[in-house]
Scaffold this motif. Sequence first.
Motif, short mmCIF file in Angstrom:
data_model
loop_
_atom_site.label_atom_id
_atom_site.label_comp_id
_atom_site.label_asym_id
_atom_site.label_seq_id
_atom_site.Cartn_x
_atom_site.Cartn_y
_atom_site.Cartn_z
N ILE A 163 4.35 108.87 201.58
CA ILE A 163 3.01 109.30 201.18
C ILE A 163 2.11 109.33 202.40
CG2 ILE A 163 1.03 108.83 199.68
CD1 ILE A 163 3.02 107.10 197.99
N HIS A 185 6.70 102.02 198.46
CA HIS A 185 6.58 103.35 199.03
C HIS A 185 6.38 103.26 200.55
CE1 HIS A 185 6.32 104.97 194.99
NE2 HIS A 185 5.27 104.20 194.74
N VAL A 207 4.41 113.20 199.28
CA VAL A 207 3.10 113.28 198.62
C VAL A 207 1.99 113.30 199.66
CG1 VAL A 207 1.52 112.16 197.00
CG2 VAL A 207 3.99 111.96 196.65
N LEU A 269 1.86 108.51 190.76
CA LEU A 269 3.02 108.49 191.65
C LEU A 269 4.33 108.45 190.86
CD1 LEU A 269 1.68 106.06 194.37
CD2 LEU A 269 2.04 108.51 194.62
#
Length: 280
Positions: A163, A185, A207, A269
């Motif tokens: 991300i 993450h 992302v 997410l």
Amino acid sequence: MSEFESLPRTTASYDWSASALGEPALWPAPLRAAADLLLNSPFPGLLVWGRETVLVFNQAYAALAGLGSGRVPGGSVPSVLPPPLSSAGSALQGAWDGQAHVVAGAMPSFRRAEGPLDYPCDLWLTPVLDGNGNVGGVHVLLAPPAPAAAAPQTGAANGSLSILVVEDNLDSQYLVCEMLKAFGHEADGVAHPNDALDLLARRRYDVLFSDVSLPGMSGVDLARKAVGDDPALKVIFASGYGDSLLRHLEFPYLSLQKPYELDQLQDALAKVARDAARGG
């Protein structure tokens, strides 16, 4: 329902004047932001502030530890080290030294009125900076133990996402990145759209999580360019102005209204991870 359970879960909900932390208006901004994130977390957690070990805990931790429902969820120096901190071992010192740590398979034991309770969990320890760029405290999250994987997997296939966080408020950027890392993450943070474009040109992210209002270029224009270069990139916007600037976009996106809660970001997410695992 007790007073502790019925109040909104933010630092502004409590009178801290009699606690060791004092009035929140005088706290460093990272401490206030970290405390708000903690109080809204669905998992039990502690925030240890200062070497004298001043504590803030959330509702889930109070229920787990059997703590009374006082007006203030912490802000005092404990006479006995709490079980999660004693279970953390050397990882706690590592967090004070500025390194995030995970203690897998921890088993803190809580002495409750009905007897001891052993709580299996993974401890996620994240350093929290003070207003001067030094480590002022440690966020300790008691997360569910990670299940053993049937086979090695990486990326979105196992729910872990890479991300890129674009947020020009550096305190918010830091805390969001650290919480994303605490939930498994990979996260990088930048403050300017140009820096985001440079990173996106060098490596691939799953992302783009961007504020809508940014210096030099809006988050919408940044996302439009990023998706044009990588159509598989998923986009989540954070906006304090509603969705008026997001209408008629030519690519799919999710949006969160500021101030958003941690579970709202986690839900967004999780949807991205499900879509990616299906190849959508």
